[in-house]
Design a protein around this motif. Structure first.
Motif, PDB file in Angstrom:
ATOM      1  N   VAL A   9     -34.565  16.478 -14.246  1.00 30.03           N
ATOM      2  CA  VAL A   9     -35.732  17.371 -14.350  1.00 30.03           C
ATOM      3  C   VAL A   9     -36.155  17.489 -15.812  1.00 30.03           C
ATOM      4  O   VAL A   9     -37.336  17.357 -16.158  1.00 30.03           O
ATOM      5  CB  VAL A   9     -35.393  18.765 -13.768  1.00 30.03           C
ATOM      6  N   ASP A  10     -35.166  17.719 -16.699  1.00 28.03           N
ATOM      7  CA  ASP A  10     -35.464  17.834 -18.132  1.00 28.03           C
ATOM      8  C   ASP A  10     -36.056  16.532 -18.675  1.00 28.03           C
ATOM      9  O   ASP A  10     -36.982  16.550 -19.489  1.00 28.03           O
ATOM     10  CB  ASP A  10     -34.186  18.168 -18.914  1.00 28.03           C
ATOM     11  N   ARG A  12     -37.800  14.324 -17.094  1.00 27.38           N
ATOM     12  CA  ARG A  12     -39.203  14.197 -16.646  1.00 27.38           C
ATOM     13  C   ARG A  12     -40.103  15.088 -17.488  1.00 27.38           C
ATOM     14  O   ARG A  12     -41.225  14.724 -17.812  1.00 27.38           O
ATOM     15  CB  ARG A  12     -39.318  14.575 -15.162  1.00 27.38           C
ATOM     16  N   GLU A  13     -39.550  16.279 -17.859  1.00 23.43           N
ATOM     17  CA  GLU A  13     -40.344  17.183 -18.695  1.00 23.43           C
ATOM     18  C   GLU A  13     -40.619  16.538 -20.063  1.00 23.43           C
ATOM     19  O   GLU A  13     -41.735  16.608 -20.572  1.00 23.43           O
ATOM     20  CB  GLU A  13     -39.595  18.510 -18.853  1.00 23.43           C
ATOM     21  N   CYS A  14     -39.617  15.896 -20.636  1.00 21.57           N
ATOM     22  CA  CYS A  14     -39.820  15.186 -21.916  1.00 21.57           C
ATOM     23  C   CYS A  14     -40.899  14.120 -21.750  1.00 21.57           C
ATOM     24  O   CYS A  14     -41.803  13.996 -22.576  1.00 21.57           O
ATOM     25  CB  CYS A  14     -38.546  14.473 -22.366  1.00 21.57           C
ATOM     26  N   ALA A  16     -43.306  13.903 -19.767  1.00 21.59           N
ATOM     27  CA  ALA A  16     -44.654  14.425 -19.528  1.00 21.59           C
ATOM     28  C   ALA A  16     -45.350  14.879 -20.810  1.00 21.59           C
ATOM     29  O   ALA A  16     -46.557  15.092 -20.828  1.00 21.59           O
ATOM     30  CB  ALA A  16     -44.584  15.587 -18.538  1.00 21.59           C
ATOM     31  N   ARG A  17     -44.572  14.998 -21.904  1.00 21.40           N
ATOM     32  CA  ARG A  17     -45.198  15.446 -23.159  1.00 21.40           C
ATOM     33  C   ARG A  17     -46.089  14.381 -23.780  1.00 21.40           C
ATOM     34  O   ARG A  17     -46.886  14.673 -24.658  1.00 21.40           O
ATOM     35  CB  ARG A  17     -44.114  15.765 -24.195  1.00 21.40           C
TER      36      ARG A  17
END
Ligand SMILES: Cc1cc2nc3c(=O)[nH]c(=O)nc-3n(C[C@H](O)[C@H](O)[C@H](O)COP(=O)(O)O)c2cc1C
Ligand code: SF4
Ligand code: FES
Lengths: 225, 433
Positions: A9-10, A12-14, A16-17
């Motif tokens: 999850v983390d 994917r968050e990276c 998406a930046r």
């Protein structure tokens, strides 16, 4: 800690930046180190998976950068700057003393896994020479006794403050901050006499820069036009 | 010349790194002013100011911005080079620690000027506290509507990403930085095409140093004439001089370009007590060293160039008579060998050979023929390498040999640490005795 669903999850968050997700590879490798302590094969596979790269592509990048470790480092990864200026001002002596006390050399870890040592290059802190780091936090203006004291404290699990930052966290904690996740520590510490040397001198001697005009030329151009 | 705290003016405020602290002194006031102007007027103002890049090469900033093609239908990018890893350079890191919002306001103004809707700040990875500070400042700016969509109702959008590197000096070279930011090994690209035409993701990109971008809000606020009252015609403005080494008060001294090293030494309390200046380096290990007789030369791009050196990063390193020149050069060469990215043969192989021979000088086991051999290898590297790191690696030796030939000759029979007691050059000599 190790790789979990949360790591994905983390990651994917990276990703998406960035306009192009591959740009997230460096932060992702920091994230892997925060979970695993090193860049493991599983970690490489995770990066490849999230970013749609091959594991060979990811490994090729990981091996290029010195902050990515293929062997376990200590809970506290201690650096001594031995680039010229720090070396001359005392970094070499500090290195010798630490290496002797801990019984480890460059890129080695103590048997209890608490401390690893690295000869590091210029840390952009030469005004604070000789410079050390612990998990990359600044330990400025060091000397041999203080260097030994810091390392003994870290080893014993006692708190050590960075000279221009927060209490020094573990290697894995700091790798998470480098992956871009807020740790709430931004307001800790930060300034010292060296950074303020010129400002202090100017104030003591009544020196200041001449003031500018009342309005920006851009707003003046606007009203005139 | 007197000190001129401008970028550093409020660093002693407890909260200088916060939005509140920055706003107290007019911070972000230039956002509305700029977003209400024509982007070309912003570029012209920066051109007129004569601001030159503070990353080392001194390229005119406004001119660089004007190379970005307009109406090309491609996204444009601003990339701030916050990789600061040149040995001796230590000005961008303190700036980002003490006043990250000045950099972010600069990013907004610069991005608007070059029509970029995406900006990146590439910070070397080994400075977590600086990364925290800049990231926290960006979050504050987003919450205040200074970043993101439709900034202050202007219709201008800007996303800003704070990106941590992972330890590689070469990533400070602008095209290597772009490759690194794209998630690759940080190796330099062939130029042309220049980044202004094909940079990040093959789109037009401006790459500027931290200090360069932090200058933009003051220029927009005060204008070109105000800016040009500092410095010289060819080197306008002021500079964060970071003075390190054997001086009484090492630190950051902000002064007009054209200030002399003698003046900076004076501010820094002089060479440490009981010692005298041996040599100094005006701007990072990649520029040739200077001697005491050069203390009165103005620190400008043109005057340093006339002396055969460069202003570089404007971060002078000072060494006193206890320092072994052989040891100093040998360690810098070792650094370049370690940091050579391996892409081209002259630098990869050359730095390897240089490192080995310099170590012999340091150990007192060099042959006399090694003196010329090193010179030859340097000439093989310089100008034949793919990027400026090779040139940098071949720079320190020749001037050191010119001024201190006898020390290299001594390196054919006596170890450097017998000629110069290393304890004597440490800052804690007294404590150890
Ligand atoms: C090996 C090498 C390392 C460099 N490191 C940096 C650096 O850390 N920071 C920087 O601003 N420029 C660095 N530069 C210069 C950049 O390539 C580039 O010229 C600069 O970022 C442009 O910004 P400016 O025009 O605002 O000075 C380096 C160049 C080379 C060849
Ligand atoms: S000069 Fe050195 S750093 Fe530059 S491309 Fe060649 S090997 Fe890489
Ligand atoms: S030489 Fe050690 S911090 Fe620069």
């Amino acid at each position: 800690m190790s790789l979990t669903d949360q790591t994905i999850v983390d990651a994917r968050e990276c990703a998406a930046r960035y306009p192009d997700s591959r740009s997230a590879l460096l932060p992702l490798l920091h994230l892997v180190q925060s979970a695993e302590g090193t860049v493991t094969s599983d970690g490489i596979a995770l990066c490849a998976d999230v970013l749609g790269l091959t594991t060979a592509e990811v490994a090729g990048v990981a091996t290029f950068y010195t902050m990515y470790k293929r062997h376990k480092v200590g809970r506290y990864h201690v650096g001594v700057c031995t680039n010229t200026l720090c070396a001359v001002l005392g970094g070499d002596a500090i290195w010798d003393a630490l290496s002797e006390r801990l019984g480890v050399g460059h890129d080695e870890v103590t048997a209890d896994g608490t401390i690893s040592l690295e000869r590091i290059e210029c840390q952009a802190a030469c005004t604070h020479a000789p410079v050390m780091t612990a998990n990359w936090e600044f330990l400025d203006d060091m000397d041999v006794p203080r260097a030994l004291e810091v390392v003994e404290k870290l080893r014993a699990g006692e708190p050590v403050m960075s000279t221009r930052g927060p209490r020094i966290g573990t290697f894995q904690e700091i790798e998470r901050s480098l992956a871009g996740f807020d740790d709430g520590l931004a307001n800790e510490g930060g300034k010292d006499v060296r950074m303020l040397a010129g400002l202090d001198y100017a104030k003591q001697h009544g020196m200041s820069a001449p003031a500018g005009p009342a309005h920006s030329p851009l707003s003046v151009a606007k009203t005139e036009g | 010349m007197p000190l001129t705290p401008i970028l550093t003016a409020h660093w002693d405020d407890e909260d200088s790194h916060t939005l509140t602290g920055y706003r107290r002194h007019g911070g972000y006031d230039m956002v509305a002013v700029t977003l209400n102007s024509n982007p070309d007027d912003v570029i012209n103002l920066v051109k007129e100011s004569g601001l030159r890049g503070r990353g080392g090469a001194g390229f005119p900033t406004g001119m660089k911005w004007s190379f970005v093609p307009q109406n090309d239908g491609k996204p444009h990018y601003l990339v701030v080079n916050a990789d600061e890893s040149e040995p001796g350079a230590c000005k961008d890191i303190p700036l980002m620690m003490a006043n990250p919002h000045a950099l972010i306001e600069g990013c907004i103004l610069a991005s608007y000027a070059i029509r970029a809707n995406h900006a990146f700040i590439y910070i070397r990875g080994e400075v977590p506290h600086v990364i925290r500070r800049v990231a926290a400042a960006a979050r504050e700016a987003y919450s205040a509507g200074l970043l993101g969509k439709n900034i202050q109702g202007s219709g201008f959008d800007l996303d800003l990403v704070v990106h941590a590197g992972a330890g590689a000096y070469i990533c400070g070279e602008e095209t290597a930085l772009l490759d690194s930011l794209e998630g690759r090994r940080g190796q330099p690209r062939l130029k042309p095409p220049f980044p202004a035409v094909a940079g990040l993701y093959a789109s037009p990109t401006v790459i500027n140093n931290v200090e360069t971008i932090a200058n933009i809000p003051t220029i927009v606020r005060n204008g070109a004439d105000w800016f040009k009252q500092f410095g010289t015609e060819k080197s306008p403005g002021f500079k964060l001089f970071a003075v390190s080494g054997h001086v009484e008060r090492p630190g950051i001294y902000e002064a007009p370009l054209g200030t002399t090293m003698r003046e900076l030494l004076d501010y820094a309390g002089g060479v440490r007590k009981g010692h005298e200046l041996k040599f100094w380096i005006p701007g990072g290990s990649s520029v040739p060293m200077l001697m005491p007789e050069h203390l009165d030369t103005p620190l400008t791009y043109e005057d340093m160039g006339a002396l055969g050196t460069m202003l570089g990063t404007g971060t002078p390193m000072v060494f006193d008579e206890t320092t072994s020149v052989v040891r100093a050069i040998s360690r810098w060469i070792h650094f370049y060998k370690h940091e050579s990215c391996g892409k081209c043969t002259p630098c990869r192989e050359g730095t390897f050979w240089l490192d080995q021979i310099l170590e012999r000088f340091e150990n007192g086991t060099a042959a006399e023929t090694d003196i010329e051999k090193v010179d030859e290898i340097c000439k093989q590297i310089a100008g034949r390498s793919f990027c400026a790191l090779g040139d940098a690696a071949s720079t320190p030796y020749a001037p050191a040999l010119r001024y201190f030939r006898e020390e290299f000759l001594a390196g054919t029979h006596t170890p450097a640490n017998q000629l110069f007691d290393p304890v004597a050059s440490t800052v804690f000599t007294g404590a150890m005795a």
